[in-house]
Design an enzyme around this catalytic site. Structure first.
Site, short mmCIF file in Angstrom:
data_model
loop_
_atom_site.label_atom_id
_atom_site.label_comp_id
_atom_site.label_asym_id
_atom_site.label_seq_id
_atom_site.Cartn_x
_atom_site.Cartn_y
_atom_site.Cartn_z
N LYS A 210 79.12 -1.88 53.36
CA LYS A 210 77.79 -1.45 53.81
C LYS A 210 77.61 0.04 53.55
O LYS A 210 76.57 0.49 53.06
CB LYS A 210 77.60 -1.78 55.29
CG LYS A 210 77.47 -3.28 55.55
CD LYS A 210 77.50 -3.66 57.03
CE LYS A 210 77.51 -5.18 57.18
NZ LYS A 210 77.59 -5.65 58.57
N GLN B 76 78.91 -2.97 64.11
CA GLN B 76 79.59 -4.14 63.53
C GLN B 76 80.12 -5.03 64.65
O GLN B 76 80.76 -4.56 65.60
CB GLN B 76 80.73 -3.68 62.60
CG GLN B 76 81.41 -4.79 61.83
CD GLN B 76 80.50 -5.49 60.82
OE1 GLN B 76 79.51 -4.93 60.35
NE2 GLN B 76 80.82 -6.72 60.49
N ASP C 203 69.84 -4.75 61.97
CA ASP C 203 70.48 -6.07 61.98
C ASP C 203 69.51 -7.16 62.46
O ASP C 203 69.79 -8.35 62.31
CB ASP C 203 71.67 -6.06 62.94
CG ASP C 203 73.01 -5.99 62.24
OD1 ASP C 203 73.12 -6.55 61.13
OD2 ASP C 203 73.95 -5.41 62.81
N1 GUN Z 1 79.53 -9.38 61.95
C1 GUN Z 1 79.40 -10.42 61.10
N2 GUN Z 1 78.19 -10.39 60.48
C2 GUN Z 1 77.55 -9.30 60.96
C3 GUN Z 1 76.28 -8.73 60.70
O1 GUN Z 1 75.45 -9.23 59.92
N3 GUN Z 1 76.00 -7.59 61.39
C4 GUN Z 1 76.87 -7.04 62.27
N4 GUN Z 1 76.48 -5.92 62.91
N5 GUN Z 1 78.06 -7.54 62.54
C5 GUN Z 1 78.39 -8.66 61.88
#
Ligand code: GUN
Length: 287
Positions: free
Chosen positions: A54, A98, A121
């Site tokens: 990311k 995350q 998100d």
């Molecule tokens: N953990 C697994 N997928 C995601 C996601 O799309 N966003 C976040 N913040 N954590 C995750």
């Protein structure tokens, strides 16, 4: 029939190019550079990899990236106060924490502390509620990425019977709301569903997001169906496999996403689109 491959890797690259172009245009117009804060608390190896991807994607398109690698023992209060500071920082347009978080931290409290206007998100109840009401604002990355992939097929989804395997907050539920808004008839399957094969056999569109390797067998797929595989499961030999038995499903489907190279790259590309959107929303508030 051998299905067309829905190439998420190529489409994600196109999206990154579009976002990078939009960043340049913003700079030319003296608008702010979009900024994304990515927080990770402790974090297993898989989470570290996702976060690295990311942050790298942010840098590639010219965003400002604010990295917070937090100790696994951070208190909830400290984490909430950091999010509060990021909420007030005008250089930060998007905040991503995350998941999963360590057991001593209340995930819901963390998600709800994020300003909904910076919730790239799309996990905040405000943004989830807006999607349910067909008034989407910031939409969850994987479901929005799936809708972008589906648009690329050129197939009209209206009236399709869509079966979603998996009811998670991150994928199953929001993608069901996306597909309902696209005028599909939706069925959400989960571990208590009776006769999963029969449900999948009736589907024009299958979204497999159960997190179980090859749970969806190829011979369950209706001839001509569209198959979107969200699963990323690691086999003992280190190779990756989806939630769908790919080779057999490909013989029956009209379109299918590969694993890897299908939904996965779209999630990160969509995060960039959401961050750009959050920056544009902030401009609208300022001007
Ligand atoms: N953990 C697994 N997928 C995601 C996601 O799309 N966003 C976040 N913040 N954590 C995750």
């Amino acid at each position: 029939m051998s299905a067309n491959i829905l190439d998420g890797k190529a489409l994600a690259a196109e999206i990154r190019t579009q976002v990078a172009r939009a960043v340049k245009q913003r700079v030319d117009k003296a608008l702010s550079v979009p900024g994304l804060a990515v927080l990770i608390v402790g974090g297993d190896a898989a989470s570290q990899v996702y976060v690295r991807n990311k942050r790298r994607a942010c840098a590639e398109v010219g965003f400002n990236s604010f990295a917070h690698n937090l100790d696994g023992n951070i208190s909830q209060i400290e984490l909430l106060s950091l999010i509060g500071a990021l909420n007030s920082n005008p250089d930060v347009h998007g905040i991503l924490v995350q998941l999963p978080l360590p057991a001593h931290i209340d995930e819901e409290a963390v998600i709800e502390r994020i300003d909904p206007a910076k919730d790239v998100d799309g996990f905040h109840p405000y943004n989830v509620g807006r999607l349910v009401l067909r008034l989407p604002r910031l939409r969850s990355c994987t479901p929005r990425g799936i809708m972008t992939l589906l648009a690329r097929t050129g197939v009209n989804l209206e009236g399709m019977d869509a079966v979603i395997v998996g009811q998670s907050n991150i994928v199953g539920r929001p993608v069901a709301m996306e597909l309902l808004a696209a005028r599909c008839t939706i069925t959400i399957c989960h571990t208590r569903t009776r006769d999963l094969p029969a449900k999948v056999r009736a589907a024009d569109l299958v979204i497999a997001s159960a997190g179980r390797p090859e749970l969806v067998r190829g011979d369950w797929i209706k001839e001509g169906a569209i198959v979107i595989d969200v699963g990323i499961n690691r086999r003992d030999d280190g190779s990756l496999v989806g939630d769908v038995e790919f080779d057999a499903a490909r013989e029956r489907a009209s379109w299918i996403t590969p694993v890897p190279g299908g939904v996965g790259p779209m999630t990160v590309a969509t995060l960039l689109q959401n961050t750009l959107q959050a920056a544009e929303m902030a401009d609208a508030l300022i001007s």
